[in-house]
Design a protein around this motif. Sequence first.
Motif, PDB file in Angstrom:
ATOM      1  N   GLU A 127      48.406  75.553  43.956  1.00 46.69           N
ATOM      2  CA  GLU A 127      49.497  76.161  43.178  1.00 46.69           C
ATOM      3  C   GLU A 127      49.641  75.465  41.814  1.00 46.69           C
ATOM      4  N   LYS A 128      49.515  74.160  41.824  1.00 38.80           N
ATOM      5  CA  LYS A 128      49.624  73.401  40.559  1.00 38.80           C
ATOM      6  C   LYS A 128      48.486  73.780  39.613  1.00 38.80           C
ATOM      7  N   LEU A 129      47.282  73.923  40.176  1.00 35.01           N
ATOM      8  CA  LEU A 129      46.139  74.298  39.347  1.00 35.01           C
ATOM      9  C   LEU A 129      46.288  75.715  38.796  1.00 35.01           C
ATOM     10  N   ILE A 130      46.834  76.621  39.603  1.00 32.44           N
ATOM     11  CA  ILE A 130      47.048  77.997  39.135  1.00 32.44           C
ATOM     12  C   ILE A 130      48.061  78.009  37.994  1.00 32.44           C
ATOM     13  N   CYS A 131      49.086  77.176  38.124  1.00 27.94           N
ATOM     14  CA  CYS A 131      50.109  77.104  37.068  1.00 27.94           C
ATOM     15  C   CYS A 131      49.536  76.547  35.764  1.00 27.94           C
ATOM     16  N   GLU A 132      48.487  75.757  35.849  1.00 33.15           N
ATOM     17  CA  GLU A 132      47.866  75.183  34.655  1.00 33.15           C
ATOM     18  C   GLU A 132      46.888  76.150  33.980  1.00 33.15           C
ATOM     19  N   ALA A 164      36.625  92.747  32.378  1.00 29.34           N
ATOM     20  CA  ALA A 164      37.479  91.631  31.933  1.00 29.34           C
ATOM     21  C   ALA A 164      38.159  90.987  33.146  1.00 29.34           C
ATOM     22  N   VAL A 165      38.574  91.820  34.087  1.00 33.80           N
ATOM     23  CA  VAL A 165      39.185  91.299  35.320  1.00 33.80           C
ATOM     24  C   VAL A 165      38.158  90.473  36.093  1.00 33.80           C
ATOM     25  N   ASN A 166      36.967  91.032  36.242  1.00 33.36           N
ATOM     26  CA  ASN A 166      35.904  90.337  36.978  1.00 33.36           C
ATOM     27  C   ASN A 166      35.533  89.021  36.301  1.00 33.36           C
ATOM     28  N   ASP A 167      35.342  89.032  34.997  1.00 31.67           N
ATOM     29  CA  ASP A 167      34.982  87.815  34.262  1.00 31.67           C
ATOM     30  C   ASP A 167      36.070  86.749  34.401  1.00 31.67           C
ATOM     31  N   SER A 168      37.320  87.188  34.305  1.00 38.20           N
ATOM     32  CA  SER A 168      38.444  86.251  34.428  1.00 38.20           C
ATOM     33  C   SER A 168      38.468  85.612  35.820  1.00 38.20           C
ATOM     34  N   LEU A 169      38.264  86.436  36.851  1.00 36.39           N
ATOM     35  CA  LEU A 169      38.278  85.902  38.233  1.00 36.39           C
ATOM     36  C   LEU A 169      37.120  84.941  38.483  1.00 36.39           C
ATOM     37  N   VAL A 170      35.944  85.278  37.974  1.00 29.45           N
ATOM     38  CA  VAL A 170      34.774  84.398  38.145  1.00 29.45           C
ATOM     39  C   VAL A 170      35.042  83.055  37.481  1.00 29.45           C
ATOM     40  N   LYS A 171      35.550  83.091  36.258  1.00 28.89           N
ATOM     41  CA  LYS A 171      35.850  81.863  35.512  1.00 28.89           C
ATOM     42  C   LYS A 171      36.946  81.046  36.215  1.00 28.89           C
ATOM     43  N   THR A 172      37.995  81.731  36.694  1.00 24.04           N
ATOM     44  CA  THR A 172      39.110  81.057  37.374  1.00 24.04           C
ATOM     45  C   THR A 172      38.641  80.422  38.683  1.00 24.04           C
ATOM     46  N   LYS A 173      37.859  81.165  39.469  1.00 25.69           N
ATOM     47  CA  LYS A 173      37.369  80.627  40.748  1.00 25.69           C
ATOM     48  C   LYS A 173      36.494  79.390  40.525  1.00 25.69           C
ATOM     49  N   LYS A 174      35.665  79.456  39.485  1.00 21.78           N
ATOM     50  CA  LYS A 174      34.793  78.313  39.180  1.00 21.78           C
ATOM     51  C   LYS A 174      35.627  77.091  38.808  1.00 21.78           C
ATOM     52  N   SER A 175      36.635  77.304  37.973  1.00 18.78           N
ATOM     53  CA  SER A 175      37.514  76.216  37.534  1.00 18.78           C
ATOM     54  C   SER A 175      38.281  75.623  38.717  1.00 18.78           C
ATOM     55  N   LEU A 176      38.845  76.504  39.551  1.00 19.63           N
ATOM     56  CA  LEU A 176      39.599  76.024  40.718  1.00 19.63           C
ATOM     57  C   LEU A 176      38.691  75.301  41.712  1.00 19.63           C
ATOM     58  N   VAL A 178      35.927  73.603  41.116  1.00 18.23           N
ATOM     59  CA  VAL A 178      35.596  72.267  40.610  1.00 18.23           C
ATOM     60  C   VAL A 178      36.784  71.322  40.800  1.00 18.23           C
ATOM     61  N   SER A 179      37.968  71.783  40.432  1.00 19.72           N
ATOM     62  CA  SER A 179      39.166  70.939  40.536  1.00 19.72           C
ATOM     63  C   SER A 179      39.494  70.612  41.995  1.00 19.72           C
ATOM     64  N   LEU A 180      39.394  71.614  42.852  1.00 25.75           N
ATOM     65  CA  LEU A 180      39.696  71.375  44.272  1.00 25.75           C
ATOM     66  C   LEU A 180      38.634  70.502  44.935  1.00 25.75           C
ATOM     67  N   ARG A 181      37.384  70.665  44.522  1.00 28.12           N
ATOM     68  CA  ARG A 181      36.312  69.848  45.096  1.00 28.12           C
ATOM     69  C   ARG A 181      36.552  68.370  44.788  1.00 28.12           C
ATOM     70  N   SER A 182      36.924  68.060  43.576  1.00 30.89           N
ATOM     71  CA  SER A 182      37.193  66.651  43.228  1.00 30.89           C
ATOM     72  C   SER A 182      38.429  66.156  43.982  1.00 30.89           C
ATOM     73  N   PHE A 183      39.430  67.037  44.133  1.00 32.77           N
ATOM     74  CA  PHE A 183      40.619  66.656  44.915  1.00 32.77           C
ATOM     75  C   PHE A 183      40.245  66.385  46.371  1.00 32.77           C
ATOM     76  N   LEU A 184      39.448  67.280  46.967  1.00 33.11           N
ATOM     77  CA  LEU A 184      39.050  67.130  48.368  1.00 33.11           C
ATOM     78  C   LEU A 184      38.185  65.886  48.569  1.00 33.11           C
ATOM     79  N   ASN A 185      37.271  65.642  47.616  1.00 32.51           N
ATOM     80  CA  ASN A 185      36.418  64.450  47.732  1.00 32.51           C
ATOM     81  C   ASN A 185      37.246  63.174  47.682  1.00 32.51           C
ATOM     82  N   SER A 186      38.219  63.118  46.788  1.00 28.65           N
ATOM     83  CA  SER A 186      39.063  61.923  46.710  1.00 28.65           C
ATOM     84  C   SER A 186      39.978  61.836  47.940  1.00 28.65           C
TER      85      SER A 186
END
Length: 189
Positions: A127-132, A164-176, A178-186
């Motif tokens: 949720e925090k990442l989505i808000c960012e 545009a919807v598809n591109d936005s979702l692909v970019k958002t999923k990739k960003s989330l 990466v961020s969640l993977r580093s969170f999960l690893n830590s």
Amino acid sequence: MRDYSGHSDHELIDLIKVGDEYAFENLYNRYWDRLLYFANQKTGDRVDAENIVQDVFVSLWNRRSELQITSEIAHYLVVSIKYRVIRLFEKQRTQRLNEEKSLSSFDILDNSTQQYLEFDELKQRLEKLICELPEKSAIIFRLSREDGLSHKEIAGQLDISERAVNDSLVKTKKSLSVSLRSFLNSYLL
């Protein structure tokens, strides 16, 4: 104590039936050691063996007026010991199963509570990442994942192309991701 050592087992039983405590004591002394040895061999525990033999004699005395022993008293007493040993083992087995069941349900509950807390923390992080995210990306992601809308429906609501919807979702999923993977690893380390 009266000396009944010359009396047979059947004579002692007849005297016990009419409430002769000395006859009972003689029978008790005659068989106690053998029965204790037998019970101890079966249970492997001296205290349990003593309790079983004691219970057999107490039961014999309590039911003295209604005793109908057709076999030898030694055989009757040994069979009584066997039944009590079986009941002891069944009781111990039931106790052990209940303890195992209790422990396993505790482990399951404990584990599910831990999993819930971890999931809740992961949800908060997401949720925090989505808000960012940029506002439009966050709206598109929520419409897709939370509201379950198709790309076409999102495009229609926001007046943008499906691409545009598809591109936005692909970019958002990739960003989330990466961020969640580093969170999960830590979190897991």
